[in-house]
Design an enzyme around this catalytic site. Sequence first.
Site, PDB file in Angstrom:
ATOM      1  N   ASP A  10       8.402 -10.995  -4.716  1.00 45.89           N
ATOM      2  CA  ASP A  10       9.334 -12.077  -4.423  1.00 45.89           C
ATOM      3  C   ASP A  10       8.451 -13.293  -4.153  1.00 45.89           C
ATOM      4  O   ASP A  10       7.244 -13.279  -4.439  1.00 45.89           O
ATOM      5  CB  ASP A  10      10.288 -11.725  -3.264  1.00 45.89           C
ATOM      6  CG  ASP A  10       9.588 -11.643  -1.912  1.00 45.89           C
ATOM      7  OD1 ASP A  10       8.342 -11.732  -1.862  1.00 45.89           O
ATOM      8  OD2 ASP A  10      10.288 -11.478  -0.885  1.00 45.89           O
ATOM      9  N   HIS A  11       9.050 -14.364  -3.584  1.00 46.69           N
ATOM     10  CA  HIS A  11       8.250 -15.574  -3.318  1.00 46.69           C
ATOM     11  C   HIS A  11       7.136 -15.276  -2.318  1.00 46.69           C
ATOM     12  O   HIS A  11       6.036 -15.823  -2.419  1.00 46.69           O
ATOM     13  CB  HIS A  11       9.152 -16.687  -2.783  1.00 46.69           C
ATOM     14  CG  HIS A  11       9.951 -16.289  -1.571  1.00 46.69           C
ATOM     15  ND1 HIS A  11      11.017 -15.409  -1.661  1.00 46.69           N
ATOM     16  CD2 HIS A  11       9.826 -16.594  -0.265  1.00 46.69           C
ATOM     17  CE1 HIS A  11      11.514 -15.215  -0.451  1.00 46.69           C
ATOM     18  NE2 HIS A  11      10.809 -15.925   0.420  1.00 46.69           N
ATOM     19  N   GLY A  68       6.583 -10.190   1.342  1.00 50.28           N
ATOM     20  CA  GLY A  68       5.856 -10.676   2.511  1.00 50.28           C
ATOM     21  C   GLY A  68       5.223  -9.536   3.296  1.00 50.28           C
ATOM     22  O   GLY A  68       4.057  -9.582   3.676  1.00 50.28           O
ATOM     23  N   THR A  69       6.015  -8.498   3.543  1.00 52.94           N
ATOM     24  CA  THR A  69       5.530  -7.341   4.299  1.00 52.94           C
ATOM     25  C   THR A  69       5.375  -6.087   3.446  1.00 52.94           C
ATOM     26  O   THR A  69       4.732  -5.133   3.886  1.00 52.94           O
ATOM     27  CB  THR A  69       6.526  -6.986   5.415  1.00 52.94           C
ATOM     28  OG1 THR A  69       7.789  -6.672   4.792  1.00 52.94           O
ATOM     29  CG2 THR A  69       6.704  -8.134   6.402  1.00 52.94           C
ATOM     30  N   GLY A  70       6.026  -6.045   2.300  1.00 49.91           N
ATOM     31  CA  GLY A  70       6.082  -4.834   1.476  1.00 49.91           C
ATOM     32  C   GLY A  70       7.246  -3.933   1.856  1.00 49.91           C
ATOM     33  O   GLY A  70       7.591  -3.003   1.114  1.00 49.91           O
ATOM     34  N   GLY A  72      10.661  -4.501   2.290  1.00 51.84           N
ATOM     35  CA  GLY A  72      11.888  -4.582   1.488  1.00 51.84           C
ATOM     36  C   GLY A  72      11.702  -3.974   0.110  1.00 51.84           C
ATOM     37  O   GLY A  72      12.597  -3.308  -0.429  1.00 51.84           O
ATOM     38  N   MET A  73      10.530  -4.183  -0.474  1.00 55.46           N
ATOM     39  CA  MET A  73      10.234  -3.620  -1.793  1.00 55.46           C
ATOM     40  C   MET A  73      10.241  -2.093  -1.719  1.00 55.46           C
ATOM     41  O   MET A  73      10.815  -1.414  -2.575  1.00 55.46           O
ATOM     42  CB  MET A  73       8.862  -4.108  -2.271  1.00 55.46           C
ATOM     43  CG  MET A  73       8.814  -5.580  -2.607  1.00 55.46           C
ATOM     44  SD  MET A  73      10.033  -5.988  -3.869  1.00 55.46           S
ATOM     45  CE  MET A  73       9.427  -7.587  -4.414  1.00 55.46           C
ATOM     46  N   HIS A  99      -1.419  13.116  -2.810  1.00 53.85           N
ATOM     47  CA  HIS A  99      -0.528  14.079  -2.150  1.00 53.85           C
ATOM     48  C   HIS A  99       0.955  13.805  -2.425  1.00 53.85           C
ATOM     49  O   HIS A  99       1.746  14.741  -2.453  1.00 53.85           O
ATOM     50  CB  HIS A  99      -0.763  14.058  -0.634  1.00 53.85           C
ATOM     51  CG  HIS A  99      -2.055  14.725  -0.236  1.00 53.85           C
ATOM     52  ND1 HIS A  99      -2.341  15.088   1.061  1.00 53.85           N
ATOM     53  CD2 HIS A  99      -3.145  15.102  -0.970  1.00 53.85           C
ATOM     54  CE1 HIS A  99      -3.549  15.650   1.115  1.00 53.85           C
ATOM     55  NE2 HIS A  99      -4.054  15.659  -0.107  1.00 53.85           N
ATOM     56  N   ARG A 133       0.506  22.660  -4.022  1.00 55.05           N
ATOM     57  CA  ARG A 133       1.440  22.648  -2.888  1.00 55.05           C
ATOM     58  C   ARG A 133       2.093  21.272  -2.713  1.00 55.05           C
ATOM     59  O   ARG A 133       3.208  21.163  -2.184  1.00 55.05           O
ATOM     60  CB  ARG A 133       0.721  23.048  -1.595  1.00 55.05           C
ATOM     61  CG  ARG A 133      -0.329  22.065  -1.110  1.00 55.05           C
ATOM     62  CD  ARG A 133      -1.161  22.652   0.018  1.00 55.05           C
ATOM     63  NE  ARG A 133      -2.120  21.689   0.564  1.00 55.05           N
ATOM     64  CZ  ARG A 133      -3.266  21.361  -0.020  1.00 55.05           C
ATOM     65  NH1 ARG A 133      -3.587  21.887  -1.192  1.00 55.05           N
ATOM     66  NH2 ARG A 133      -4.088  20.495   0.539  1.00 55.05           N
ATOM     67  N   HIS A 134       1.423  20.242  -3.190  1.00 59.10           N
ATOM     68  CA  HIS A 134       1.993  18.893  -3.046  1.00 59.10           C
ATOM     69  C   HIS A 134       3.187  18.706  -3.985  1.00 59.10           C
ATOM     70  O   HIS A 134       4.109  17.961  -3.676  1.00 59.10           O
ATOM     71  CB  HIS A 134       0.921  17.833  -3.286  1.00 59.10           C
ATOM     72  CG  HIS A 134      -0.255  17.989  -2.368  1.00 59.10           C
ATOM     73  ND1 HIS A 134      -0.135  17.867  -1.002  1.00 59.10           N
ATOM     74  CD2 HIS A 134      -1.552  18.309  -2.614  1.00 59.10           C
ATOM     75  CE1 HIS A 134      -1.315  18.084  -0.436  1.00 59.10           C
ATOM     76  NE2 HIS A 134      -2.189  18.357  -1.394  1.00 59.10           N
TER      77      HIS A 134
HETATM   78  C1  RB5 Z   1      10.856 -13.070   2.717  1.00 55.22           C
HETATM   79  O1  RB5 Z   1      10.834 -14.040   3.711  1.00 55.22           O
HETATM   80  C2  RB5 Z   1      10.538 -11.704   3.299  1.00 55.22           C
HETATM   81  O2  RB5 Z   1      11.605 -11.262   4.079  1.00 55.22           O
HETATM   82  C3  RB5 Z   1      10.209 -10.714   2.204  1.00 55.22           C
HETATM   83  O3  RB5 Z   1       9.137 -11.192   1.453  1.00 55.22           O
HETATM   84  C4  RB5 Z   1       9.807  -9.320   2.644  1.00 55.22           C
HETATM   85  O4  RB5 Z   1       8.834  -9.358   3.640  1.00 55.22           O
HETATM   86  C5  RB5 Z   1      10.905  -8.396   2.946  1.00 55.22           C
HETATM   87  O5  RB5 Z   1      10.710  -7.215   3.221  1.00 55.22           O
END
Ligand code: RB5
Length: 146
Positions: A10-11, A68-70, A72-73, A99, A133-134
């Site tokens: 994302d952005h 931003g944090t990974g 949400g993805m 694993h 096993r994995h």
């Molecule tokens: C966007 O501001 C932020 O929420 C997104 O990049 C991500 O961190 C969501 O999990």
Amino acid sequence: MGKTIIIGSDHGGFNLKQACIAALKDWGFDVRDMGPDCTDSCDYPIFAAKVAEAVKADHDLLGVLICGTGQGMSMTANRMGVRAALCTDEFTARMARGHNDARILCMGERVVGQGLALGILKAFLETGFEGDRHRRRIDLIDTVAE
Ligand code: RB5
């Protein structure tokens, strides 16, 4: 495992996505960039879905998703039935492949610096699933979730 990587962000993950694309091409991978193509604000589930659908459709493919944090993805791709691992260190990235047979690497641009991120990416891509096993354990993920 094939040499094509599906990538999206994302952005909040756009700049790290571009750095990963450059590194992947340097390492000899073909890269399919599912977007976005700029840092304008956008919604991570849209791009997570594009990458997860492509990876789900072809067992030879691995994916990379960066926001931003990974978080949400990772949440979106796993919900879509593709094992996605949020990694902040190289050991976890190796274990996620070896694993857990993770098919998508998730990272947070606001969490890991570029040097570490590229190390995580390399560790993820150079590690193969150990099976045995994995395999039983990842099959159990689907069983218990039914
Ligand atoms: C966007 O501001 C932020 O929420 C997104 O990049 C991500 O961190 C969501 O999990």
